[in-house]
Design an enzyme around this catalytic site. Sequence first.
Site, mmCIF file in Angstrom:
data_model
loop_
_atom_site.group_PDB
_atom_site.id
_atom_site.type_symbol
_atom_site.label_atom_id
_atom_site.label_comp_id
_atom_site.label_asym_id
_atom_site.label_seq_id
_atom_site.Cartn_x
_atom_site.Cartn_y
_atom_site.Cartn_z
ATOM 1 N N CYS A 134 -2.331 32.620 49.959
ATOM 2 C CA CYS A 134 -2.077 31.606 50.989
ATOM 3 C C CYS A 134 -2.572 32.059 52.362
ATOM 4 O O CYS A 134 -1.928 32.879 53.020
ATOM 5 C CB CYS A 134 -0.581 31.316 51.027
ATOM 6 S SG CYS A 134 -0.126 30.159 52.322
ATOM 7 N N CYS A 137 -0.161 31.032 55.265
ATOM 8 C CA CYS A 137 1.038 31.871 55.424
ATOM 9 C C CYS A 137 0.667 33.246 55.979
ATOM 10 O O CYS A 137 1.343 33.765 56.856
ATOM 11 C CB CYS A 137 1.751 32.084 54.087
ATOM 12 S SG CYS A 137 1.700 30.694 52.980
ATOM 13 N N ASP A 138 -0.380 33.855 55.439
ATOM 14 C CA ASP A 138 -0.622 35.277 55.707
ATOM 15 C C ASP A 138 -1.844 35.582 56.582
ATOM 16 O O ASP A 138 -1.974 36.710 57.062
ATOM 17 C CB ASP A 138 -0.768 36.021 54.365
ATOM 18 C CG ASP A 138 0.489 35.891 53.523
ATOM 19 O OD1 ASP A 138 1.581 35.805 54.117
ATOM 20 O OD2 ASP A 138 0.388 35.853 52.282
#
Length: 308
Positions: A134, A137-138
């Site tokens: 992701c 997200c990261d």
Amino acid sequence: MENVDYDLVIIGGGPAGLTAGLYASRARLNVLLIERVAPGGQVLITDHIENYPGFPEGLSGPELTDKLVAQARQFGLPIESEEVESLTLEGPVKIIKTSGREIRTHAIIIASGASPRTLHVGEERFQGKGLSYCATCDGPFYRNKTVVAVGGGDTAVQESIFLTKFASKVYLVHRRDQLRATKILQERALANDKIEFVWDSVVTGLDGFFGLESVKVKNLKTQEERTLTAEGCFIWIGIVPNAGFVGDSLEKDPWGFIITDAHMATSVPGVFAAGDVRNTPLRQIATAVGDAAIAAYSAEHYIENLKS
Ligand SMILES: Cc1cc2nc3c(=O)[nH]c(=O)nc-3n(C[C@H](O)[C@H](O)[C@H](O)COP(=O)(O)OP(=O)(O)OC[C@H]3O[C@@H](n4cnc5c(N)ncnc54)[C@H](O)[C@@H]3O)c2cc1C
């Protein structure tokens, strides 16, 4: 007619499940949606969506999720947080077993989507320590760092471009010598000087002490091995259906996706499937919501017939 808890239970709260829920609530069915994590599905890990009609400026995955949930709730859709473990589908009353209870229903729409495919090169060791599926997200953790992205389809290319907002360099490792992604995405990636393509190659190993430090790749044409120094590795090599809880009770294709007809009906009467979990040539938000509208319409007619 036997007693049931609900007319219809929808399994999964991604775009397909939420759309089926919207249609079923508007049709005034006694319906429940069950979601194991949080509504949104894969859309929650999508940075920017520019191919969903009606939003010419594009929008983020969380924004679209909020809109889908609000629209479904507006018509009274109840959403409960539970994981479906198994189904008993013989007979007119279907039984859904979750972690905490058994639910009896006339009809089911399975909209449990799909999850990222893994490389099987010891990813578990680096989960949360450099390995990710992701970018949204990261990605921000890799500001001014080098990362490796794996894959050649739309998701891999779109998300690699997104990673260049943070990373100083993105190696894009692909097993072929050209990308599968849509032409417009290919053009953007090829013009992006932060992306270095590693063609005809596969990842053979991940290394690091506390966290990821390097990714080993092998060229499939020359057999040459190379070590790419990188603190992050993002994997986008396809998806597997979230259909384990279905067992052998429904017909599936050789990859485990649920087979449906044009009405989204599965091999068992009263059980429908929609979105990424079914065998379909295109897995996108637009196709998932289209499937779901048909599935809800079909379920409504199935329930009406059963009751009359
Ligand atoms: C990084 C990324 C970027 C993408 N970008 C785009 C894009 O730009 N445009 C586009 O159109 N598509 C994009 N896609 C694809 C799109 O997100 C999917 O096609 C779409 O989300 C499919 O919707 P779905 O509802 O069928 O499944 P999902 O979104 O997978 O939702 C399924 C839901 O079911 C739940 N579930 C699973 N099993 C159970 C169970 N046993 N019990 C209860 N709940 C369960 C899951 O938790 C999940 O919330 C992208 C996907 C990814 C991963």
